[in-house]
Enzyme design. Structure first.
Site, PDB file in Angstrom:
ATOM      1  N   ASP A   1       0.842  -1.193   0.000  1.00 23.03           N
ATOM      2  CA  ASP A   1       0.000   0.000   0.000  1.00 23.03           C
ATOM      3  C   ASP A   1       0.880   1.247   0.000  1.00 23.03           C
ATOM      4  O   ASP A   1       1.969   1.234  -0.580  1.00 23.03           O
ATOM      5  CB  ASP A   1      -0.911  -0.037   1.233  1.00 23.03           C
ATOM      6  CG  ASP A   1      -2.256   0.608   0.990  1.00 23.03           C
ATOM      7  OD1 ASP A   1      -2.296   1.849   0.915  1.00 23.03           O
ATOM      8  OD2 ASP A   1      -3.257  -0.107   0.876  1.00 23.03           O
TER       9      ASP A   1
ATOM     10  N   HIS B   1      -3.664   5.955   3.670  1.00 19.12           N
ATOM     11  CA  HIS B   1      -4.404   4.769   3.231  1.00 19.12           C
ATOM     12  C   HIS B   1      -3.826   3.473   3.803  1.00 19.12           C
ATOM     13  O   HIS B   1      -4.540   2.629   4.351  1.00 19.12           O
ATOM     14  CB  HIS B   1      -4.412   4.724   1.704  1.00 19.12           C
ATOM     15  CG  HIS B   1      -5.319   3.706   1.102  1.00 19.12           C
ATOM     16  ND1 HIS B   1      -4.919   2.409   0.846  1.00 19.12           N
ATOM     17  CD2 HIS B   1      -6.600   3.799   0.678  1.00 19.12           C
ATOM     18  CE1 HIS B   1      -5.920   1.746   0.287  1.00 19.12           C
ATOM     19  NE2 HIS B   1      -6.953   2.564   0.171  1.00 19.12           N
TER      20      HIS B   1
ATOM     21  N   ASN C   1     -14.048  -0.267  -6.426  1.00 22.32           N
ATOM     22  CA  ASN C   1     -15.064   0.719  -6.059  1.00 22.32           C
ATOM     23  C   ASN C   1     -15.778   1.273  -7.282  1.00 22.32           C
ATOM     24  O   ASN C   1     -16.026   2.469  -7.386  1.00 22.32           O
ATOM     25  CB  ASN C   1     -14.425   1.869  -5.274  1.00 22.32           C
ATOM     26  CG  ASN C   1     -13.812   1.408  -3.981  1.00 22.32           C
ATOM     27  OD1 ASN C   1     -14.190   0.378  -3.444  1.00 22.32           O
ATOM     28  ND2 ASN C   1     -12.858   2.163  -3.482  1.00 22.32           N
TER      29      ASN C   1
ATOM     30  N   SER D   1     -11.281  -1.140  -0.043  1.00 25.30           N
ATOM     31  CA  SER D   1      -9.972  -1.127   0.627  1.00 25.30           C
ATOM     32  C   SER D   1     -10.105  -1.379   2.117  1.00 25.30           C
ATOM     33  O   SER D   1      -9.239  -1.988   2.740  1.00 25.30           O
ATOM     34  CB  SER D   1      -9.289   0.230   0.430  1.00 25.30           C
ATOM     35  OG  SER D   1      -8.709   0.343  -0.837  1.00 25.30           O
TER      36      SER D   1
END
Length: 506
Positions: free
Chosen positions: A133, A186, A277, A341
């Site tokens: 990430d 994130h 998404n 996520s």
């Protein structure tokens, strides 16, 4: 819920509960990297030198063993044309970008019964989880004790001066404590859901005793090149990590990412990825979630409804909470994000918990999907259902156990009850009369006898008994005496010997 494209964070410092909020715009669409950058895949034993020579500049070489090799770098149009026609070349693809899959905002730990697993001592101890990430905050108050060795690609290394990107740039941290420190938020958020420590501070992760490894393949703006992500997957597999969490993706298949995924799969890594998404949509699961080797996770909300942003399709294996998920962000901060996520690390943490409990990594997917709760969504929306960690570990809820224990206990005999007891008094000559009406009951259905007595002090002047049974009975007794009674007594007895007595003045 609408997907806002602004930041709305509130601070929650050094406390164990509360609500904070943040939103980062998210997308599953691929976008182009530098115009002249490509990844050239060749066979394991040929083509490598030709790819090297064709490059104006080599950015990175990747060795996936028996799967093949890849060269990432800058190539001219003529070089690309030649490589595309070279029989030693398996593929040529632009070195595009994948993005951290968006968020909007966990309660999820309880919803997936991870708290029951933790209470039962199943905490993921001894298992390594790689968060591929934007990095992990290197000093967060509820993550630091669980952090292991990290890694960052050169392009993704932490920076304090992030340029603008589709997510609006980085998080403006003041300094980078490690190259793999999180300059976006994130990755730290995903890490907290998977493995925030059970230390009384901040939030609790699904597997609070795992070792978390930051694999920083995404830059401060949330994007990462295909070769960087492939390098992160490969590095993690080479370290022997048990689980990889990939809350990232695109809607475009990538050969080099496929190579990396196959490489990690061959080394026994359990890979979990966000479905994407792009919702509402159908058959739109992104990559790498869509690969057979990867557990694909869709997102649900607190009511077990499908999140409106969640991608769906036949590749979805399981669902997990992904709306308004509270977790960690730098520095010692907390926020709510939404996105697949956020759903993904619930499942990655659960996978780690199963492995720590002795489940073979090859069986993790089957164990998780078999134990999932069917929440009434279509298969392409929920897979087999919403994650249930305790059921996957065959841990029963204490409340359920208590109910079962109650069922197993010997029933307690209830006492009989006098429902009606009335006395009509009269006299005739020397006789004192008492007409007694009675109604009695017993929950056990085990009535035995009813007796009425006419008393003078303790002296029994007259009495009458009736045998009864079942759960209720009624009748009338006629009592009389030449003496002067002062009390009427009624006694009801059940088969267990329990008795109840009531009296009335004469």
């Amino acid at each position: 819920m609408s997907r806002e494209h602004i930041t709305r964070r509130s601070i929650l410092r050094g406390v164990g509960a509360g609500v904070a909020g943040a939103t980062l715009a998210g997308q599953a669409a691929a976008s182009d990297g530098p115009n002249d950058e490509y990844v050239v895949g060749v066979y394991p034993d040929r083509g490598l030198e030709q790819a090297r020579k064709a490059a104006d500049a080599v950015r990175r070489e990747l060795d996936f063993g028996s799967i093949g090799r890849a060269v990432a770098g800058r190539f001219s149009e003529n070089a690309i044309e030649g490589l595309e026609n070279n029989p030693n070349v398996r593929y040529v693809e632009p070195n595009g970008l994948m993005w951290a899959l968006g968020q909007e905002t966990p309660y999820g730990i309880e919803q997936v019964d991870a708290d029951l697993a933790i209470d039962d001592g199943e905490t993921g101890a001894g298992v390594s989880v790689a968060i591929i990430d934007t990095g992990i905050d290197a000093a967060h108050e509820t993550l630091a004790e669980n952090l292991g060795e990290g890694y960052a690609t050169a392009d993704a290394a932490c920076t304090t001066s992030c340029g603008s990107g589709p997510f609006g740039g980085g998080n403006d941290i003041d300094d980078c404590l490690e190259e793999w420190d999180d300059d976006n938020d994130h990755g730290t958020h995903c890490a907290g859901t998977a493995g925030a420590a059970d230390d009384g501070t901040g939030v609790l992760g699904v597997a609070p005793d795992v070792t978390l490894h930051a694999v920083k393949a995404l830059q401060c703006d949330g994007g990462g090149t295909l070769d960087d992500i492939a390098a992160g997957i490969q590095w993690s597999a080479d370290q022997g990590h048990d689980v990889q969490n990939m809350s990232l993706g695109s809607d475009t298949d990538s050969d080099v990412i496929r190579d990396a995924v196959q490489y990690a799969d061959e080394r026994g890594v359990v890979m979990v990825a966000a479905a994407g998404n792009d919702g509402p949509c159908s058959d739109c699961v992104g990559y790498p979630a869509a690969y057979d080797e990867v557990i694909a996770v869709s997102a649900t909300d607190e009511n077990d409804d499908l999140a409106d942003f969640s991608s769906t399709g036949p590749e979805v294996d399981i669902a997990a909470p992904g709306v308004d998920v509270l977790s960690t962000v730098p520095r010692d901060d907390y926020a709510e994000f939404s996105g697949t996520s956020m759903a993904c690390p619930h499942v990655a943490g659960a996978a780690a918990t199963l492995i720590a409990a002795g489940t073979d990594p090859t069986d993790v997917r089957d164990e998780l999907t078999a134990a999932a709760d069917d929440i009434g969504l279509d298969d392409n929306e929920q897979g087999t259902g919403r994650l249930n960690v305790a059921d996957a570990l065959e841990i029963e809820d204490d409340e359920d156990d208590d109910d079962e224990d109650d069922d197993d206990e010997e029933p307690v005999d209830s006492e009989p009850v006098v429902d009606v007891f009335s006395v009509e008094r009269s006299s005739s000559g020397p006789w004192s009369n008492a007409d007694v009406n009675w109604e009695v009951s017993d929950e056990d259905g085990a009535l035995e006898s009813v007796t009425t007595e006419l008393l003078d002090g303790s002296a029994d002047l007259d009495s009458e008994s009736s045998s009864v049974d079942g759960s209720s009975a009624s009748g009338e007794h006629e009592l009389r005496s030449r003496d002067d009674p002062d009390t009427v007594r009624l006694t009801v007895v059940d088969e267990s010997g329990s008795e109840v007595t009531e009296t009335a003045d004469y």
